[in-house]
Scaffold this motif. Structure first.
Motif, PDB file in Angstrom:
ATOM      1  N   GLU A  45      -1.860  -6.103  -1.278  1.00  0.00           N
ATOM      2  CA  GLU A  45      -3.006  -6.720  -0.589  1.00  0.00           C
ATOM      3  C   GLU A  45      -4.260  -6.568  -1.429  1.00  0.00           C
ATOM      4  N   ASP A  51      -8.489  -6.811   2.411  1.00  0.00           N
ATOM      5  CA  ASP A  51      -7.977  -8.072   2.955  1.00  0.00           C
ATOM      6  C   ASP A  51      -6.513  -8.256   2.600  1.00  0.00           C
ATOM      7  N   ASN A  52      -5.853  -9.076   3.359  1.00  0.00           N
ATOM      8  CA  ASN A  52      -4.467  -9.452   3.053  1.00  0.00           C
ATOM      9  C   ASN A  52      -4.460 -10.682   2.151  1.00  0.00           C
ATOM     10  N   GLY A 103      -2.900  -6.950   9.030  1.00  0.00           N
ATOM     11  CA  GLY A 103      -4.191  -7.541   9.387  1.00  0.00           C
ATOM     12  C   GLY A 103      -4.103  -8.446  10.600  1.00  0.00           C
ATOM     13  N   ILE A 104      -5.125  -8.387  11.403  1.00  0.00           N
ATOM     14  CA  ILE A 104      -5.194  -9.247  12.596  1.00  0.00           C
ATOM     15  C   ILE A 104      -5.447 -10.690  12.155  1.00  0.00           C
ATOM     16  N   TYR A 145     -10.378   5.661   2.310  1.00  0.00           N
ATOM     17  CA  TYR A 145     -10.357   4.384   1.593  1.00  0.00           C
ATOM     18  C   TYR A 145     -10.523   4.550   0.090  1.00  0.00           C
ATOM     19  N   LYS A 197      -5.145   2.557   9.685  1.00  0.00           N
ATOM     20  CA  LYS A 197      -6.476   2.193   9.205  1.00  0.00           C
ATOM     21  C   LYS A 197      -7.334   3.452   9.204  1.00  0.00           C
ATOM     22  N   LEU A 214      -1.989  -3.175   5.246  1.00  0.00           N
ATOM     23  CA  LEU A 214      -2.485  -3.091   6.617  1.00  0.00           C
ATOM     24  C   LEU A 214      -2.042  -4.372   7.310  1.00  0.00           C
TER      25      LEU A 214
HETATM   26  N1  PMP Z   1      -6.153  -4.782   4.359  1.00  0.00           N
HETATM   27  C1  PMP Z   1      -7.056  -3.800   4.311  1.00  0.00           C
HETATM   28  C2  PMP Z   1      -6.836  -2.651   3.388  1.00  0.00           C
HETATM   29  C3  PMP Z   1      -8.210  -3.857   5.122  1.00  0.00           C
HETATM   30  O1  PMP Z   1      -9.109  -2.877   5.084  1.00  0.00           O
HETATM   31  C4  PMP Z   1      -8.409  -4.973   5.956  1.00  0.00           C
HETATM   32  C5  PMP Z   1      -9.663  -5.112   6.772  1.00  0.00           C
HETATM   33  N2  PMP Z   1      -9.685  -4.292   7.872  1.00  0.00           N
HETATM   34  C6  PMP Z   1      -7.429  -5.971   5.982  1.00  0.00           C
HETATM   35  C7  PMP Z   1      -6.311  -5.845   5.176  1.00  0.00           C
HETATM   36  C8  PMP Z   1      -7.554  -7.167   6.898  1.00  0.00           C
HETATM   37  O2  PMP Z   1      -7.314  -6.785   8.220  1.00  0.00           O
HETATM   38  P1  PMP Z   1      -7.981  -7.570   9.447  1.00  0.00           P
HETATM   39  O3  PMP Z   1      -7.587  -8.990   9.295  1.00  0.00           O
HETATM   40  O4  PMP Z   1      -7.374  -6.945  10.651  1.00  0.00           O
HETATM   41  O5  PMP Z   1      -9.445  -7.369   9.343  1.00  0.00           O
END
Ligand code: PMP
Length: 291
Positions: free
Chosen positions: A184, A188-189, A210-211, A155, A151, A208
């Protein structure tokens, strides 16, 4: 009492919270970050975010002068100092100030910033009505160039995709990887529901981890829904019964159209609705309040 930013150990007023123009986070995007939410006085899944932060740091060989436990305390202290029971936390670690030039060897001290503030969310109706998305020309970063699992402060890849979506009149983009599989959204996913199975691209598709993604898979399994992490093409999204995005900021957002094709019956689906409710309940009740 709000408006205090944690800067390398000090809580400073927002207006004075500044970093050097020689900071390599500013000069080169050399750093990492996390976005975390505070719901009802509880910091949601802070440990999970910190684990990912320290993994990102390890991967880019960035030294953080705080242990994970110390960082946890710093986040809690900053949330308390700002007195916000519902907030967004932006935790940023940059390589710190150094010389001009890419080499971080002269960056002596990484810079730790913790911002706790309100977040301007999507309008309420997008959660009940859903949004439409498009796939965009800009591909997600190659995992062997800059792994999206990190992360990082880079970006631009996602920003370009977001600009392409905005220019096409939609709020979010679906990004493909270099093989043309869906990876993604820009922040967000992505998930689809098809014939009773919840599907999302696996981590090696260039995403990523994602949590919220992990949590949604758990919630679905707990309610008896089969979950599969499988490569998905654009076609899979076109013929999905339901589709939604997940992320700390977006939470769960229903998607009702992809590239001009209607998804399902053009309304947020029942599984999406149930997962939204379960997620809302969990975020507001899990863990001990810190204020
Ligand atoms: N993908 C990307 C590229 C992101 O920036 C995010 C947000 N941080 C997510 C997925 C979702 O991750 P999370 O659920 O951990 O916020």
């Amino acid at each position: 009492m709000s408006g205090l930013v944690f800067m390398n150990g000090n809580l400073v007023p927002k207006a004075e919270a500044t970093v050097s123009v020689y900071d390599h986070g500013f000069l080169y995007g050399d750093g990492i970050f996390e976005g975390i939410r505070v719901y009802n006085g509880r910091i949601f899944r802070l440990r999970d975010h910190l684990y990912r932060l320290y993994e990102s740091a390890h991967s880019i060989m960035l030294t953080i002068d705080y242990t994970l436990d110390e960082m946890e305390k710093a986040v809690i202290e900053t949330v308390k100092a700002n007195g916000l029971r519902d907030a967004y936390i932006r935790l940023v670690i940059s390589r710190g100030p150094g010389d001009l030039g890419l080499n971080p060897k002269n960056c002596e001290k990484s810079q730790v910033v913790i911002i706790v503030d309100h977040i301007s969310l999507y309008p309420a109706e997008v959660y009940t009505e859903g949004i439409t998305v498009i796939t965009v020309p800009t591909r997600r970063n190659l995992t062997d160039a800059l792994d999206p699992k990190i992360k990082s402060l880079n970006y631009l890849n996602n920003i370009l995709a977001r600009i392409e979506a905005e220019r096409a009149g939609v709020m979010e983009a679906l990004m493909l990887n270099n093989q043309g599989y869906v990876s993604e959204g820009t922040a967000d996913n992505v998930f689809i529901m098809r014939r009773g199975v919840l599907k999302t691209p696996p981590a090696h598709m260039g995403i990523l981890e994602g949590i919220t993604r992990e949590l949604v898979m758990d919630l679905a399994r707990e309610s008896g829904i089969a979950v599969k992490e499988v490569p998905l093409t654009r076609h899979d999204f076109y013929v999905a019964d339901e589709c939604f995005l997940t992320g700390t900021a977006a939470e769960l957002m229903p998607v009702i159209g992809v590239d001009g094709r209607q998804v399902g019956n053009g309304k947020p689906g029942p599984v999406t609705g149930n997962l939204i409710d379960a997620y809302r309940e969990l975020t507001r009740t899990e863990g001990e309040p810190v204020l």
